[in-house]
Design an enzyme around this catalytic site. Structure first.
Site, PDB file in Angstrom:
ATOM      1  CB  THR A 255     -48.030 -20.238 -13.809  1.00  0.00           C
ATOM      2  OG1 THR A 255     -49.393 -20.502 -14.134  1.00  0.00           O
ATOM      3  CG2 THR A 255     -47.896 -19.993 -12.312  1.00  0.00           C
TER       4      THR A 255
ATOM      5  CG  HIS B 291     -36.863 -23.493   1.148  1.00  0.00           C
ATOM      6  ND1 HIS B 291     -36.357 -22.293   1.570  1.00  0.00           N
ATOM      7  CD2 HIS B 291     -38.175 -23.272   0.883  1.00  0.00           C
ATOM      8  CE1 HIS B 291     -37.318 -21.387   1.581  1.00  0.00           C
ATOM      9  NE2 HIS B 291     -38.436 -21.954   1.160  1.00  0.00           N
TER      10      HIS B 291
END
Length: 108
Positions: A25, A79
């Protein structure tokens, strides 16, 4: 009959945008500082935010102050899926490719 950009480009439907792994983006010209923190889309593992290229003061290879082009990148990632060290390696590789686009044409 006038051919417009709308006619020339395929228009993606919302259902064709689903099922991605990573989104890229940008904030483009709306970016004040050039840096932003994109939020990962549900079901995806990462999102790369790209600012805009700006002229900024840089120190060149001779240690002198010069005007250079800079681009701020932001990587948000899950993560649980991607280790931080791996994400940094990916960003370092991306930086190297963007700093010297000729690398993208080389066979390794």
């Amino acid at each position: 009959y006038t051919l417009s950009l709308h006619d020339a480009l395929p228009i993606l439907k919302p259902n064709e945008l689903k099922g991605g792994t990573v989104t890229i983006t940008n904030i483009g010209s709306e970016s004040g500082s050039g840096f932003f923190t994109p939020i990962i889309n549900p079901g995806e593992s990462a999102i790369l935010g790209i600012g805009r290229i700006r002229k900024t003061p840089v120190v060149n290879e001779d240690g002198e102050l010069a005007v250079g082009n800079t681009l701020k990148l932001s990587l948000s990632f899950d993560h649980r899926l991607i280790d931080g060290a791996l994400a940094q390696k990916i960003m370092n590789e991306l930086k190297a490719l963007l700093s010297n686009p000729a690398y993208m044409l080389m066979e390794v």
